[in-house]
Design a protein around this motif. Structure first.
Motif, PDB file in Angstrom:
ATOM      1  N   SER A 256       0.907  -1.125   0.036  1.00 30.61           N
ATOM      2  CA  SER A 256      -0.007   0.090  -0.004  1.00 30.61           C
ATOM      3  C   SER A 256       0.882   1.141  -0.020  1.00 30.61           C
ATOM      4  O   SER A 256       1.842   1.376   0.695  1.00 30.61           O
ATOM      5  CB  SER A 256      -0.931  -0.021   1.283  1.00 30.61           C
ATOM      6  OG  SER A 256      -1.681  -1.159   1.196  1.00 30.61           O
TER       7      SER A 256
ATOM      8  N   GLU B   5      -2.377  -0.828  -3.897  1.00 28.48           N
ATOM      9  CA  GLU B   5      -3.234  -0.040  -3.271  1.00 28.48           C
ATOM     10  C   GLU B   5      -2.615   1.492  -3.190  1.00 28.48           C
ATOM     11  O   GLU B   5      -1.450   1.519  -2.622  1.00 28.48           O
ATOM     12  CB  GLU B   5      -3.731  -0.591  -1.862  1.00 28.48           C
ATOM     13  CG  GLU B   5      -4.746   0.156  -1.083  1.00 28.48           C
ATOM     14  CD  GLU B   5      -4.971  -0.570   0.120  1.00 28.48           C
ATOM     15  OE1 GLU B   5      -6.329  -0.605   0.352  1.00 28.48           O
ATOM     16  OE2 GLU B   5      -4.323  -0.877   0.831  1.00 28.48           O
TER      17      GLU B   5
ATOM     18  N   THR C 213      -6.115   0.912   4.994  1.00 26.04           N
ATOM     19  CA  THR C 213      -5.133   0.367   4.030  1.00 26.04           C
ATOM     20  C   THR C 213      -5.068  -1.143   4.509  1.00 26.04           C
ATOM     21  O   THR C 213      -5.468  -1.348   5.632  1.00 26.04           O
ATOM     22  CB  THR C 213      -3.732   0.990   4.032  1.00 26.04           C
ATOM     23  OG1 THR C 213      -3.281   1.097   5.205  1.00 26.04           O
ATOM     24  CG2 THR C 213      -3.763   2.176   3.359  1.00 26.04           C
TER      25      THR C 213
END
Length: 314
Positions: free
Chosen positions: A34, A67, A117
Motif C-alpha cells: 500500500s 493500493e 489500507t
C-alpha cells in the motif's frame, strides 16, 4: 561513529539501482503493498505523483503497488478532486475512526491511514514532491520484499534549497541529527531521519505509537529502533528530493515539536510548558507569538478496537 553504525552503513545502506524492478517483483509473491500520500492543499503536485505511481508501478507488467490511497486532511483546494482524477482512492481524514475526534497534524493522518489500507507493507510519500520519480516507492519497498530481516526503510536523498545543492533539511541538521547522535547514537548513520518517504511492515507500524504532528518521523524511527533493532532498519539512496520549503518561523515550530518528541522518548515524563514563543517585527517593535507544541500521541493501532476487530486480532 560507533563501530556498530559503521557496520550498519555498509550492510543496510543501498542505492535504488541495487534492486532492479525485476528482482523486486520476483520477490513480491503474495505480499500486498500500500502507498499512502498524506495531503493538505497539495493540488499542484499530488496529481502528478499519483499518475507516476499508477503508470509505472500499478500496471499488468509492473504490479508492484496494490493500493494507492490519498488521505485528505481537510484541504480547501482541489487536492481531493485532482488525486481522484489521477487514479487514487481518496479518503477524508475525518471519515476514518469517527469515534475518535481527529487532531491536526501529519502524524494523525499517517496513523489513521492504517485503518483504511490493507497492505502487508505500507509506504508513505509526501504529497508536495516535485519532479517525482517512481524510484521513491520502489527503492524503499524493495528491501522489505527481498530481505525478510528488514522491517523499516527510509529514503535518503539530496535536498537542494533553491539553487544551493544539499542545503535543505535545516531542522534535520540543527535539531534532529544532534539529538539522534547524542541520545540515540545507533541512529547516527540515518541520512534523512525526518524525510517523509519511508516504508515499513504493517506488523511493525501497528505496534508503534504515532506522534500526531511533525514529530512523527523522529518518533517512529526511534521507536522502530527500540522495537525491532538496528539491523531491521535500512535506507536507500533515491537521488534528489525537491519540495516546498517552509519559512523560518514554521521551521522553529517544527523544531520545537521534534525536540518535544525526543524529550518524551527520553523521559516519558510530563512537559512543564509545551509552548513556543516566537517574535515578528511590527510597526511598534517585536511582537511575541506563542504557539502550542504538539503534545499528543496516538497509541499503537493494534490497541484500537476497530482495527483489531477488522484484522481478527485476539
Amino acid at each position: 561513529m560507533l563501530e556498530e553504525v559503521e557496520r550498519w552503513l555498509a550492510r543496510r545502506s543501498w542505492s535504488v539501482a541495487d534492486r532492479p524492478l525485476e528482482r523486486i517483483l520476483a520477490a513480491k509473491r503474495g505480499t500486498k503493498v500500500s502507498v499512502v500520500l498524506p495531503a493538505l492543499n497539495e493540488e499542484a503536485t499530488v496529481g502528478t505523483i499519483v499518475s507516476v505511481i499508477r503508470r509505472e508501478l500499478m500496471t499488468e507488467a509492473v504490479p508492484l503497488v496494490d493500493e494507492l490511497v490519498v488521505i485528505d486532511s481537510g484541504s480547501t483546494d482541489r487536492t481531493a478532486e485532482v488525486a481522484a482524477a489521477a487514479g487514487a482512492r481518496v479518503v477524508a481524514r475525518d471519515a476514518i475512526l469517527p469515534r475518535i475526534p481527529a487532531l491536526p497534524g501529519k502524524g494523525e493522518v499517517l496513523w489513521r491511514s492504517l485503518m483504511v489500507t490493507s497492505g502487508d507493507v505500507v509506504c508513505f510519500v509526501d504529497a508536495d514532491l516535485r519532479d517525482f520519480s517512481a524510484d521513491f516507492v520502489s527503492g524503499i519497498v524493495g528491501p522489505l520484499l527481498t530481505d525478510p530481516d528488514v522491517a523499516f526503510v527510509k529514503a535518503m536523498y539530496d535536498r537542494p534549497l533553491g539553487d544551493a545543492p544539499g542545503q535543505g533539511g535545516r531542522v534535520t541538521e540543527l535539531v534532529a541529527r544532534p539529538l539522534l547522535n547524542l541520545h540515540w547514537p545507533q541512529l547516527a548513520g540515518v541520512v534523512q531521519p525526518l524525510g517523509g518517504e519511508y516504508a515499513a511492515r504493517r506488523s511493525l507500524l501497528e505496534r508503534l505509537p504515532f506522534p500526531v504532528g511533525y514529530g512523527v518521523e523522529l518518533g517512529l524511527l526511534v521507536d522502530a529502533l527500540h522495537t525491532a533493532g538496528l539491523d531491521a532498519l535500512a535506507q536507500v539512496d533515491v537521488g534528489v528530493r525537491k519540495h516546498r520549503h517552509q519559512d523560518g518561523r514554521a521551521l522553529g515550530r517544527m523544531a520545537a515539536t521534534i525536540y518535544r518528541t525526543a524529550q518524551v522518548r527520553l523521559s516519558r515524563g510530563h512537559l512543564v510548558r509545551p509552548r513556543l514563543t516566537q517574535f515578528e517585527r511590527g510597526e511598534d517593535g517585536f511582537i511575541p507569538r506563542t504557539y502550542a507544541v504538539d503534545t499528543e500521541e496516538r497509541p499503537p493501532m493494534i490497541e484500537i478496537e476497530e482495527y483489531a476487530r477488522g484484522r481478527d486480532v485476539a
